[in-house]
Design an enzyme around this catalytic site. Structure first.
Site, PDB file in Angstrom:
ATOM      1  N   LYS A  40       0.844  -1.203   0.000  1.00 39.27           N
ATOM      2  CA  LYS A  40       0.000   0.000   0.000  1.00 39.27           C
ATOM      3  C   LYS A  40       0.879   1.253   0.000  1.00 39.27           C
ATOM      4  CE  LYS A  40      -0.304  -0.487   5.018  1.00 39.27           C
ATOM      5  NZ  LYS A  40      -1.098  -1.010   6.137  1.00 39.27           N
ATOM      6  N   ARG A 135     -10.178  -1.040  15.053  1.00 38.58           N
ATOM      7  CA  ARG A 135     -10.134  -0.236  13.839  1.00 38.58           C
ATOM      8  C   ARG A 135     -11.152  -0.888  12.894  1.00 38.58           C
ATOM      9  NH1 ARG A 135      -4.112   0.804  11.610  1.00 38.58           N
ATOM     10  NH2 ARG A 135      -4.770  -1.026  10.458  1.00 38.58           N
ATOM     11  N   TYR A 257      17.042  29.663   8.950  1.00 35.93           N
ATOM     12  CA  TYR A 257      15.894  30.412   9.495  1.00 35.93           C
ATOM     13  C   TYR A 257      15.966  30.457  11.011  1.00 35.93           C
ATOM     14  CZ  TYR A 257      13.465  30.194   4.963  1.00 35.93           C
ATOM     15  OH  TYR A 257      13.106  30.323   3.656  1.00 35.93           O
ATOM     16  N   MET A 311      12.437  24.069   3.319  1.00 39.63           N
ATOM     17  CA  MET A 311      11.619  23.288   2.387  1.00 39.63           C
ATOM     18  C   MET A 311      12.486  22.517   1.401  1.00 39.63           C
ATOM     19  SD  MET A 311       8.725  24.560  -0.310  1.00 39.63           S
ATOM     20  CE  MET A 311       7.680  25.318   0.922  1.00 39.63           C
TER      21      MET A 311
END
Ligand SMILES: *Cc1c(COP(=O)(O)O)cnc(C)c1O
Length: 369
Positions: A40, A135, A257, A311
């Site tokens: 998956k 679940r 930063y 990023m």
């Protein structure tokens, strides 16, 4: 289309031979039970179709995905494979499952009723029973009702009984034996139906957890299935990227930063073009959440990630690294033989599962076998 490595910045290499080796290790461990593969979330970020093809060639016949769209992708790659959809039957979608020969793992009486009407005994499915994770799955009373209705079971084409462990990665947790006992009690309601309980951690709990079919995921991709123990699996994923620039910073200067790291001495900082948009989580920023600082490896030498992860970039203190190796264009190991997905997971306070499934989409992806 694949991204050319020289333009992508970073290269993610998936070692399919190591993946197959990991599957064989778990196959031997669960034998004589069958060993399937959970692929998956795009094969835990490694590419579901490539992973499925490599495992098929090694002899794997049964695959587990979460969603019908994932199932269709794998079906297109492997016309003969058995494919189970773990999220069950999405409402109104039985025709799609049937068209692509996908077997839902039915999680509720509603799922099962809808499937039985569409399949009418001509298509197969698993039934998922809950044994304590709370679940997906039938509860005990619902399972008993189902077991009393042989005609409904026939129309639903039931061919597998499955359940899922909550704490398989912790072999000392008493809930494992408890879930196994509840599962075995439910099996008695469905005589002759093959059974599947173990995920990757579950395959390390001994033969009483193997049943007829195992569904390992994370360990195939090199993640450690055993919390707090040495990893028995081969690494599968490596990530390398070139240094973009090296700069000198003076003692007292801040880097990145918020200047969350300051040089204590005149330092050299290498900048590499991989950041949180690529799955190098911001939580790996100096000083990292656990066991920090996070590190990369340059020509076999560790070097710490300092300052904040941005990023698209990280900043690395290469003051202690050979100048020949720490220069523009040289390749840095971010993941590989010396740095594992479990290292990243510790540094960023998460699991190898989340690291693997967060791997970025803008890498050049290379498969080796
Ligand atoms: C994801 C999943 C697996 C595989 O789990 P791993 O811990 O990665 O081995 C097996 N079964 C079910 C139901 C799952 O959701």
């Amino acid at each position: 289309m694949s991204v050319p490595p020289e333009l992508a910045g970073a290269t993610l290499t998936i070692d399919l031979a190591a993946l197959v080796e990991n599957w064989r290790t778990i196959s031997r461990q669960v034998s004589p039970a069958e060993c399937g593969a959970t692929i998956k979330a795009d094969g835990y970020g490694c590419g579901a179709c490539e992973v499925a093809r490599a495992l098929w060639e090694a002899g794997c016949r049964t695959f587990f995905v979460a969603l019908p769209m994932e199932g269709k992708q794998v079906r297109d790659a492997l016309p003969q494979a058995i494919i189970y959809v773990l999220d069950g039957l999405l409402a109104g979608q039985a025709d799609f499952y049937i068209a692509h020969d996908l077997r839902p793992s039915l999680v509720s009486p509603e799922d099962l009723g809808e499937w039985a009407d569409a399949a009418d005994g001509n298509h197969k499915a698993a039934v998922h029973v809950d044994t304590g994770i709370n679940r997906l799955g039938f509860d005990r009373a619902q399972a008993e009702t189902l077991a009393g209705d042989k005609e409904l079971m026939r129309r639903a084409g039931l061919c597998l009984l499955m359940s899922h462990l909550a704490s398989g990665d912790d072999e000392t947790n008493p809930s494992n034996a408890d879930q196994r006992d509840r599962f075995n009690a439910l099996r008695n309601l469905f005589p002759g139906l093959p059974a599947s309980l173990a995920n990757a951690p579950g395959t390390f709990l001994g033969p009483a957890f193997a049943h007829d079919l195992a569904r390992p995921g994370v360990a195939l991709y090199g993640g450690n299935p055993l919390t707090g123990k040495p990893n028995p699996m081969q690494p599968v994923v490596s990530l390398t990227a070139p240094i973009l620039q090296v700069r000198d910073v003076a003692a007292g200067d801040g880097v990145g930063y918020g200047a969350t790291w300051r040089a204590e001495r005149p330092s050299r900082i290498a900048i590499v073009g991989v950041g949180y948009a690529d799955g190098l989580l911001r939580a790996m920023s100096w000083p990292a959440l656990q066991d920090g600082p996070a590190k990369v490896s340059i020509a076999g030498q560790p070097a710490p990630i300092v300052g904040r992860v941005s990023m698209d970039m990280i900043t690395i203190d290469v003051t202690g690294t050979d100048r020949d190796h720490a220069c523009r264009g040289t390749s840095v190991e971010l993941l590989g033989p010396t740095i594992s997905v479990d290292d990243w997971a510790r540094w960023s306070g998460t699991l190898s599962y989340e690291i693997l499934t967060s791997l970025g989409r803008r890498y050049a992806k290379v498969y080796s076998s």
